[in-house]
Enzyme design. Structure first.
Site: not given
Ligand code: COA
Length: 339
Positions: A115, A264, A294
């Site tokens: 990215c 980004h 993204n």
């Molecule tokens: N829909 C519903 N629930 C979801 C889900 C979805 N699409 N994806 C994950 N969950 C659930 C998980 O299973 C978890 O459930 P649990 O508590 O029962 O285990 C809960 O939601 C929380 O998951 P978590 O991964 O801690 O959520 P989060 O708030 O961190 O959000 C992202 C997840 C991916 C949106 C976030 O972590 C993120 O944006 N991370 C950075 C991503 C990024 O920038 N990547 C590229 C860098 S270039």
């Protein structure tokens, strides 16, 4: 030796026609529009057509940037494509793009910093062009991330989209006040397990890709983005917060000097955290995450294109670009708008 100034003289972007909304994703994985919108800010993303490759997206964005610059491919003397989803392992997607645009014999190569590829590419070209190596360069970020996403993994498949953004860079000219101010890049490979994709995706034909989306074929064993989302989130916020401060300090500038932030587009909450660190209102931030998702290395130039086309950019304004990526690799570019 007098160093040249380096300017963006043309901007372009391209998004494939097919739109996948959060509601469409509800039919694929156990998720909701509400969850995706609240946690990421994403409402929809564009998906590459079966008969398109990453190079095709890049070509469309490049054509728009060339048109905007008022030049043709014959005026270009180097072409760089930042991509994580190349058409093939080799040759580089940049050479494919060169050929599709009708370019002849100038150097063309790919940059892989996921990215952060566009920010990395811009930083390297800035140095090369300041030193007089090239006069006019096409710098493109292009991705078909949907082809390497596991469409059964709700933690990642909701995040990514496809598209391409491009700029034409020119060295020299009378406007030495404006143009690139500087760039800072970082990488730390000790974090590589937190965000990765193994490299078997070229085995997937475009047909298989669409079957995966439309019929939910389990893509286990094929290339797929794997991510520890919350750890990536936490580190991204910290590293981006520090690199934007670092680049300002290096150039003896402060938060209030920045007119526009072009981040980004991974997650609205990461963007908000960086804007907060810079004490910037969100109306001075280029935002495309809601409609593009993204798009990896395409995200910064697509956001820049969006901001530029909105007519809000003014000559001399200070713009900060930043990105964070798998590796981890991250960085920032500062420039004064020249158009
Ligand atoms: N829909 C519903 N629930 C979801 C889900 C979805 N699409 N994806 C994950 N969950 C659930 C998980 O299973 C978890 O459930 P649990 O508590 O029962 O285990 C809960 O939601 C929380 O998951 P978590 O991964 O801690 O959520 P989060 O708030 O961190 O959000 C992202 C997840 C991916 C949106 C976030 O972590 C993120 O944006 N991370 C950075 C991503 C990024 O920038 N990547 C590229 C860098 S270039």
């Amino acid at each position: 030796m007098t160093l040249s100034s380096v300017h963006i003289i043309g901007v372009g972007g391209y998004l494939p026609e097919r739109i996948m909304t959060n509601a469409d994703l509800e039919a694929l994985v156990d998720t909701t529009d509400e969850w995706i919108a609240e946690r990421t800010g994403i409402r929809q993303r564009h998906i590459i057509a079966e008969d398109q490759m990453t190079s095709d997206l890049a070509v469309e964005a490049a054509k728009m940037a060339l048109l905007d610059a008022g030049i043709t491919i014959d005026d270009i003397d180097a072409l760089v494509v930042a991509t994580t989803t190349p058409d093939m392992i080799f040759p580089s997607t940049a050479t494919v793009v060169q050929s599709k645009l009708g370019g002849k014999e100038f150097p063309a190569w790919d940059v892989q910093a996921v990215c952060s590829g566009f920010v990395y590419g811009l930083a390297h070209l800035e140095g090369m062009m300041r030193a007089g190596m090239y006069k006019r360069v096409l710098m493109i970020g292009a991705e078909s991330m949907s082809r390497i996403v596991d469409w059964t993994d709700r933690g990642t498949c909701i995040l990514f989209g496809d598209g391409a953004g491009a700029v034409v860079l020119e060295a020299g000219g009378p406007d030495a006040e404006n143009g690139m101010v500087g760039s800072i890049l970082h990488a730390d490979g000790s974090y590589r397990e937190l965000l990765k994709a193994h490299h078997t995706h070229p085995k997937l034909s475009p047909e298989m890709h669409h079957q995966k989306i439309d019929f939910r074929i389990d893509s286990a064993g094929t290339a797929a983005v794997e991510m520890k989302g919350n750890e990536v989130f936490r580190i991204a916020v910290t590293k981006l917060g520090s690199v934007v401060k670092e680049i300002l300090a290096k150039h003896e500038l402060t938060d209030s000097d920045i007119d526009w932030l072009v981040p980004h587009q991974a997650n609205i909450r990461i963007i908000q955290a960086t804007a907060k660190k810079l004490k910037m209102d969100m109306d001075r931030v280029a935002l495309t995450v809601a409609t593009h998702g993204n798009t990896s290395s395409a995200s910064v130039p697509l956001a820049l294109n969006d901001l530029y086309r909105s007519g809000k950019l003014e000559k001399g304004q200070l713009i900060l670009l930043e990105a964070f990526a798998g590796g981890f690799a991250w960085g920032a570019n500062l420039l004064r708008w020249s158009k």
